[in-house]
Design an enzyme around this catalytic site. Structure first.
Site, PDB file in Angstrom:
ATOM      1  N   TYR A   1      21.205  10.519 -13.590  1.00 17.59           N
ATOM      2  CA  TYR A   1      21.026   9.940 -12.260  1.00 17.59           C
ATOM      3  C   TYR A   1      20.703   8.460 -12.352  1.00 17.59           C
ATOM      4  CZ  TYR A   1      19.133   8.729  -7.734  1.00 17.59           C
ATOM      5  OH  TYR A   1      18.903   8.100  -6.540  1.00 17.59           O
TER       6      TYR A   1
ATOM      7  N   HIS B   1      21.717  -2.388  -0.168  1.00 17.22           N
ATOM      8  CA  HIS B   1      20.328  -2.061   0.161  1.00 17.22           C
ATOM      9  C   HIS B   1      19.539  -3.270   0.667  1.00 17.22           C
ATOM     10  CE1 HIS B   1      21.361   1.676  -1.692  1.00 17.22           C
ATOM     11  NE2 HIS B   1      20.129   2.113  -1.786  1.00 17.22           N
TER      12      HIS B   1
ATOM     13  N   ASN C   1      13.680   0.411  -7.079  1.00 16.42           N
ATOM     14  CA  ASN C   1      12.859   1.606  -6.922  1.00 16.42           C
ATOM     15  C   ASN C   1      11.424   1.250  -7.281  1.00 16.42           C
ATOM     16  OD1 ASN C   1      13.515   5.055  -7.859  1.00 16.42           O
ATOM     17  ND2 ASN C   1      13.681   4.056  -5.890  1.00 16.42           N
TER      18      ASN C   1
ATOM     19  N   TYR D   1     -28.115  -2.128  17.879  1.00 13.25           N
ATOM     20  CA  TYR D   1     -27.482  -1.661  16.648  1.00 13.25           C
ATOM     21  C   TYR D   1     -26.662  -2.735  15.941  1.00 13.25           C
ATOM     22  CZ  TYR D   1     -28.524   3.175  18.053  1.00 13.25           C
ATOM     23  OH  TYR D   1     -29.140   4.345  18.407  1.00 13.25           O
TER      24      TYR D   1
ATOM     25  N   ARG E   1     -29.350  -4.376  13.963  1.00 14.04           N
ATOM     26  CA  ARG E   1     -30.187  -3.497  13.149  1.00 14.04           C
ATOM     27  C   ARG E   1     -29.381  -2.677  12.136  1.00 14.04           C
ATOM     28  NH1 ARG E   1     -32.836   1.669  15.718  1.00 14.04           N
ATOM     29  NH2 ARG E   1     -32.420   0.458  17.595  1.00 14.04           N
TER      30      ARG E   1
ATOM     31  N   PHE F   1       7.955   6.794  -6.848  1.00 15.90           N
ATOM     32  CA  PHE F   1       8.239   5.787  -5.815  1.00 15.90           C
ATOM     33  C   PHE F   1       7.592   6.124  -4.482  1.00 15.90           C
ATOM     34  CE2 PHE F   1      11.904   8.740  -6.246  1.00 15.90           C
ATOM     35  CZ  PHE F   1      11.669   9.503  -5.106  1.00 15.90           C
TER      36      PHE F   1
ATOM     37  N   GLU G   1      15.667  12.425   1.446  1.00 16.21           N
ATOM     38  CA  GLU G   1      14.343  11.801   1.375  1.00 16.21           C
ATOM     39  C   GLU G   1      13.609  12.170   2.665  1.00 16.21           C
ATOM     40  OE1 GLU G   1      15.827   7.881   0.772  1.00 16.21           O
ATOM     41  OE2 GLU G   1      16.717   8.468  -1.139  1.00 16.21           O
TER      42      GLU G   1
END
Length: 514
Positions: free
Chosen positions: A55, A85, A197, A282, A285, A333, A418
């Site tokens: 792959y 991409h 990646n 508060y 404090r 990834f 995915e």
């Protein structure tokens, strides 16, 4: 540039990362790293020569993983991967974020599990050292299958494609490389995939948020201490015994810092006797409890992000067995750890701003603070800090909405291959806007608290707070009557952003900077 940083892959420290974030810092790769890089690169070449399907080496990507690619098209496969991409959009990442992104990518690839040639890593280092910053749009990643779009835009630069930023100006990558004497890279098998990646974009954005959060925490403790004196509050809630019996480490550390910051204040000494108030609100404090909890969140996020900055997060990975190399596919990834770190940083940043806004509200309220209404003489004719507080309130409220966790969201991509993503890149990217919102709130509090202290003259605050007060007054005059207020707020905000408020008492905050 500062002194050179020599990278030993997997050994980056938070101090190293802060240095690179703060300023351009030349880098070099430790010589001993090259043997692992070369061994991994040779393993990929052996796999290609053997002809077995692997792959990302000689197959398509994602749902196209079953498509076998001929050897004579492997270079085209990697180039096409980068071009297709590179689909980012939105504003470009800042130079400090791009430096972090490149540094962590170089470190990850150099660990020798990614099958990438030394020339590719050396080219990335050359771009970095020449100040050639890839133009990387901040939007377009879901934080799983890696930060594909942002890292593709980074990779375009070493191909000589697209734009880069040099000294703040956009120029064509091919021209910048030629001017710097850097040859564009032709990607070999697996190299494009190894480059894009990974979680380096989301990690860099989140590290930026982390380092901003550290500055906000420091500034918030300084402005909170000034507000305490301005409102003639009590330092009894900082008593170490209170915090020791609870045991929360950030709270204990924060209380110690508050004690140091207000120590020796003549304003405090002036109302030790005869003050009818029993307890402060508060926002005064409970500062150690709130800021201490933020401290713990920030520290925990820092631990997670340091691990991720040193991690190998591409896919597939190359491991060496006794009988030769093996390609193993996994899911490093997936940026879930970064997403969780970003979400906790968002909570801390929002809360630092939220409690600061409450102190501004207290200071302008004469019934609570004992100071002139809206911190100005002749109120009515003058509105003073009335609308500055509204700005603080608007930004605090905006942060509450932005702080909604990103990590609980997911959306399937790549034809459901995915099918669960982290949304870490968005979660980290929003931290910049949140941090600037909180820096503005703290800037407004700084102005308000300094104004309150001025009304107590000739009494002085502690030595450290008086120094901060003097720093501010060198930039912003006392607000004696209404004037154009926005420049004052911006000047005070920049003191927060730049870390000026804690610059003279860094030793107090050293535990924040492991």
């Amino acid at each position: 540039m500062t002194q050179q940083l020599t990278l030993t892959p997997g050994k980056l420290t938070l101090s190293d990362l802060r240095t690179v974030w703060s300023a351009p810092t030349p880098i070099a790769l430790a010589k001993e790293a090259y043997s692992a890089i070369e061994g991994s690169c040779q393993a990929v070449q052996d796999i290609v020569a053997k002809g077995d399907a692997a792959y990302g080496i000689n197959t398509g990507f994602g749902l196209l993983a079953k498509t076998r690619i001929p050897d004579d098209k492997l270079e085209q496969l990697q180039r096409n991967l980068i071009l297709s991409h590179s689909v980012g959009t939105g504003e470009l990442m800042s130079d400090e974020v791009v430096r972090l992104l490149m540094l962590t990518k170089i470190s990850s690839l150099s660990r020798g599990f990614s099958g990438i040639r030394p020339i590719v890593i050396d080219t990335l280092i050359a771009l970095y050292n020449k100040g050639i910053m890839p133009a990387i749009p901040a939007k377009g990643s879901v934080g799983a299958s890696g930060d594909l779009a942002p890292l593709s835009h980074m990779t375009l630069a070493i191909l000589g494609v697209g734009d880069v930023r040099v000294k703040g100006e956009l120029v064509q990558a091919a021209d910048a490389l030629k001017a710097a004497g850097i040859a564009p890279v032709v990607l070999a098998a697996k190299e494009g995939l190894a480059l894009i990646n990974g979680t380096q974009a989301s990690t860099a954005l989140c590290l930026h948020g982390l380092f901003m959060a550290e500055r906000l925490l420091e500034a918030g403790m300084v402005t909170g201490s000034m507000s305490l004196d301005a409102a003639k509050g009590s330092d009894s809630p900082f008593d170490a015994r209170i915090h020791e019996v609870r045991g929360q480490p950030g709270q204990i550390a924060a209380a110690g810092i508050y004690r140091e910051l207000v120590s020796g204040s003549a304003i405090r000494a002036s109302h030790l006797v005869g003050d009818e108030r029993v307890q402060d609100p508060y926002c005064l404090r409970c500062q150690p409890q709130v800021m201490g909890a933020c401290w713990d969140l920030i520290a925990n996020a820092g631990r997670t992000l340091l691990i991720e900055a040193n991690a190998v997060t591409d896919n597939p990975l190359i491991f060496q067995n006794d009988d030769g190399p093996v390609v193993v596919s996994g899911g490093n990834f997936h940026a879930e750890p970064v997403a969780f770190a970003a979400d906790t940083l968002a909570l801390a940043i929002a809360e630092i701003g939220s409690i600061s806004e409450r102190r501004v509200s207290l200071l302008i309220d004469a019934t609570l603070s004992g100071l002139p209404p809206f911190l100005v003489r002749d109120p009515g004719v003058n509105s003073g800090f009335m609308i500055a507080h509204v700005t603080a309130a608007a930004l605090a409220s905006e942060n509450k909405s932005i702080a909604h966790p990103a990590s609980v969201d997911t959306i399937p991509t790549s034809a459901n291959q995915e099918d669960h993503v982290s949304m870490a890149t968005y979660g980290a990217r929003r931290l910049h806007d949140m941090a600037h919102n909180t820096a503005t709130i703290l800037g407004i509090e700084l102005l308000a608290a300094a104004q309150g202290i001025d009304f107590h003259r000739p009494l002085k605050s502690s030595a450290q707070l008086e120094h901060v007060h003097a720093q501010l007054r060198s930039k912003v005059a006392f607000f004696d009557a209404d004037r154009f207020f926005a420049p004052d707020i911006e000047a005070a905000k920049q003191m927060v952003v730049n870390g000026d408020l804690s610059a003279t008492c860094k030793s107090l905050f050293s535990a924040l900077h492991p």
